[in-house]
Each structure stands twice: as C-alpha cells, then as structure tokens.
Design a protein around this motif. Structure first.
Motif, PDB file in Angstrom:
ATOM      1  N   UNK A   7      34.783  89.135  40.260  1.00 32.39           N
ATOM      2  CA  UNK A   7      33.699  90.111  40.346  1.00 32.39           C
ATOM      3  C   UNK A   7      32.745  90.008  39.155  1.00 32.39           C
ATOM      4  N   UNK A   8      33.266  89.716  37.971  1.00 33.63           N
ATOM      5  CA  UNK A   8      32.398  89.512  36.808  1.00 33.63           C
ATOM      6  C   UNK A   8      31.520  88.286  37.023  1.00 33.63           C
ATOM      7  N   UNK A   9      32.127  87.230  37.501  1.00 29.61           N
ATOM      8  CA  UNK A   9      31.403  86.001  37.791  1.00 29.61           C
ATOM      9  C   UNK A   9      30.301  86.252  38.821  1.00 29.61           C
ATOM     10  N   UNK A  10      30.653  86.931  39.883  1.00 32.74           N
ATOM     11  CA  UNK A  10      29.692  87.222  40.945  1.00 32.74           C
ATOM     12  C   UNK A  10      28.547  88.101  40.438  1.00 32.74           C
ATOM     13  N   UNK A  11      28.857  89.120  39.656  1.00 31.75           N
ATOM     14  CA  UNK A  11      27.824  90.024  39.144  1.00 31.75           C
ATOM     15  C   UNK A  11      26.843  89.297  38.233  1.00 31.75           C
ATOM     16  N   UNK A  12      27.355  88.458  37.357  1.00 29.55           N
ATOM     17  CA  UNK A  12      26.473  87.730  36.433  1.00 29.55           C
ATOM     18  C   UNK A  12      25.577  86.758  37.201  1.00 29.55           C
ATOM     19  N   UNK A  13      26.176  86.011  38.113  1.00 27.20           N
ATOM     20  CA  UNK A  13      25.397  85.037  38.882  1.00 27.20           C
ATOM     21  C   UNK A  13      24.349  85.733  39.740  1.00 27.20           C
ATOM     22  N   UNK A  14      24.721  86.830  40.397  1.00 24.86           N
ATOM     23  CA  UNK A  14      23.756  87.550  41.238  1.00 24.86           C
ATOM     24  C   UNK A  14      22.592  88.083  40.405  1.00 24.86           C
ATOM     25  N   UNK A  15      22.885  88.604  39.227  1.00 21.35           N
ATOM     26  CA  UNK A  15      21.833  89.133  38.367  1.00 21.35           C
ATOM     27  C   UNK A  15      20.861  88.030  37.968  1.00 21.35           C
ATOM     28  N   UNK A  16      21.389  86.863  37.589  1.00 18.58           N
ATOM     29  CA  UNK A  16      20.519  85.747  37.235  1.00 18.58           C
ATOM     30  C   UNK A  16      19.727  85.239  38.432  1.00 18.58           C
TER      31      UNK A  16
END
Length: 109
Positions: A7-16
C-alpha cells in the motif's frame, strides 16, 4: 508487513503518476488545464474549507501549475521547452525519490 509495503508503494507511485500526468497535460494543453486548476481553487482563501480545498489541490496536482505560473514570463516556445525539461526532471526525480524512500522503509521494517 508485506501488505503495508504494497500500500505504501502503491500510494507513492499513484501520487507521482498524478503529479507527472497533470504536468504533462499542462505541457500539452497549457492554459486550458491552468484554467481548470484555478477553477478548482480559491484565489484568496478565507475559511478553513477553502484553505483545505487549496491544500488538497496543491498536494495532489500542484507542482505542474506552480511551475507553469513561474514560466509565464517566458515566450510560448521557451515555456513549452522548459516545461518539457521540468516534466522529464520530475519523472527522473520521482524514480530516485521512490527508490530512496522504499529502500529506507524496507531497511527500517
């Protein structure tokens, strides 16, 4: 713990992805996207609601409009060229930032 990293990975990638996509749209469409951004924010935020809306818009898609406003003093072709350079730098910087943050998070946990 793997679920946390997912979920951390997904959140960071989605934000970028959102930041870079909106910046790319500003590069291509220019004032159309800037008008949309300005339509979604308040010029002189007075209430807590208005400040919250401005903060959310700035956090989600605010980097591209901020840079475009800074580049308005340049001619059209220079503005597009600088914006292209900015989008490319943002893309490369986001990959580096992602790798550093995820590397630190994996070492800590």
């Amino acid at each position: 713990m793997d679920e946390f990293f997912y979920y951390l990975d997904t959140a960071i990638v989605m934000w970028f992805v959102v930041q870079i996509s909106y910046s790319l749209l500003i590069l291509v469409l220019g004032n159309v996207m800037m008008e949309y951004y300005e339509w979604g924010t308040y010029e002189n935020a007075a209430t807590a609601y208005q400040k919250t809306v401005n903060s959310i818009m700035g956090f989600l898609i605010g980097v591209g409009p901020y840079m475009y406003k800074k580049l308005l003093k340049h001619p059209w072709w220079k503005r597009k060229l600088y914006m292209l350079g900015f989008v490319l730098a943002m893309f490369i910087g986001s990959i580096i930032f992602y790798e550093v943050v995820m590397g630190i998070a994996r070492k800590i946990f």
